[in-house]
Design a protein around this motif. Structure first.
Motif, PDB file in Angstrom:
ATOM      1  N   ASP A  29      29.286  39.852  41.516  1.00 29.88           N
ATOM      2  CA  ASP A  29      28.640  38.095  40.536  1.00 29.88           C
ATOM      3  C   ASP A  29      29.490  37.115  41.700  1.00 29.88           C
ATOM      4  O   ASP A  29      30.519  37.048  42.024  1.00 29.88           O
ATOM      5  CB  ASP A  29      29.655  38.510  39.654  1.00 29.88           C
ATOM      6  CG  ASP A  29      29.059  38.533  38.637  1.00 29.88           C
ATOM      7  OD1 ASP A  29      27.886  39.106  38.556  1.00 29.88           O
ATOM      8  OD2 ASP A  29      29.249  38.794  37.312  1.00 29.88           O
ATOM      9  N   SER A  36      26.576  30.401  39.378  1.00 27.88           N
ATOM     10  CA  SER A  36      26.795  32.194  39.512  1.00 27.88           C
ATOM     11  C   SER A  36      25.824  32.627  39.368  1.00 27.88           C
ATOM     12  O   SER A  36      24.195  32.350  38.780  1.00 27.88           O
ATOM     13  CB  SER A  36      27.730  32.569  38.187  1.00 27.88           C
ATOM     14  OG  SER A  36      27.251  32.174  36.499  1.00 27.88           O
ATOM     15  N   ARG A  38      24.103  36.190  40.520  1.00 27.29           N
ATOM     16  CA  ARG A  38      24.610  37.857  40.512  1.00 27.29           C
ATOM     17  C   ARG A  38      23.174  38.790  41.985  1.00 27.29           C
ATOM     18  O   ARG A  38      22.729  38.047  42.305  1.00 27.29           O
ATOM     19  CB  ARG A  38      24.277  39.068  39.565  1.00 27.29           C
ATOM     20  CG  ARG A  38      23.893  40.229  39.747  1.00 27.29           C
ATOM     21  CD  ARG A  38      24.226  41.491  38.688  1.00 27.29           C
ATOM     22  NE  ARG A  38      25.714  40.748  37.986  1.00 27.29           N
ATOM     23  CZ  ARG A  38      25.818  40.952  36.388  1.00 27.29           C
ATOM     24  NH1 ARG A  38      24.881  41.806  35.586  1.00 27.29           N
ATOM     25  NH2 ARG A  38      26.836  40.663  35.631  1.00 27.29           N
TER      26      ARG A  38
END
Length: 170
Positions: A29, A36, A38
């Motif tokens: 992450d 954000s 991943r």
């Protein structure tokens, strides 16, 4: 239209920060400012295939970076961008990552295709290309890494004629 080149001797530094948290199984992450995302790897190499690989994000970041630079340079030149698409295609010799050969683990070659519809004559197109490639941080990062890098600029609309470009008028 030509931009004046006033070169400043004083660095104007910008900080870039990112933080990563490993989630196991090659998944991370990543947090950047209030955003954000991943990264992951395909299942065949031990990931969960829940997100793009880190190097796919690098390619995507290059697409986003050149788009920002083109938009900025076009505005400085007084040009109107009507449409803009980018596509990246790169190869990596994974033996570098695997440690099975003494080769670089990053891209070996990279082709960026830019399709653009912009109200520019041949001179303005040339300046847009030159300035955009010179000023794009991501393109220069990849080039400076010694990657065999090619850009295919595709101007998809007919050349617009500026009033002062007719018959040598300036």
């Amino acid at each position: 239209m030509t931009l004046s080149n006033s070169i400043s001797e004083t660095p104007k530094l910008k900080s870039v920060h990112a933080a990563g948290t490993w989630l196991g199984s090659m998944t991370t992450d990543v947090s950047i400012r209030e955003f954000s995302f991943r990264t992951d790897e395909p299942k065949r190499v031990g990931g969960t295939n829940s997100a793009p690989t880190p190097m796919e994000f690098v390619a995507g970041a290059l697409n986003g970076c050149i788009t920002v630079v083109i938009e900025t340079v076009a505005a400085e030149l007084g040009l109107t961008v009507r449409a803009l698409k980018t596509a990246s295609h790169a190869h990596m010799d994974v033996r570098g990552f695997e440690g099975t050969a003494d080769v670089s683990p990053h891209f070996t070659d990279y082709t960026l295709t830019i399709q653009i519809d912009v109200d520019a004559d041949e001179q303005d197109r040339s300046e847009l290309v030159n300035l955009s490639e010179k000023r794009c941080p991501a393109i220069n990062l990849v080039r400076d890494a010694g990657v065999d890098f090619a850009i295919d600029w595709q101007f998809v609309a007919p050349v617009a004629v500026r009033p002062n470009a007719i018959e040598g008028q300036q």
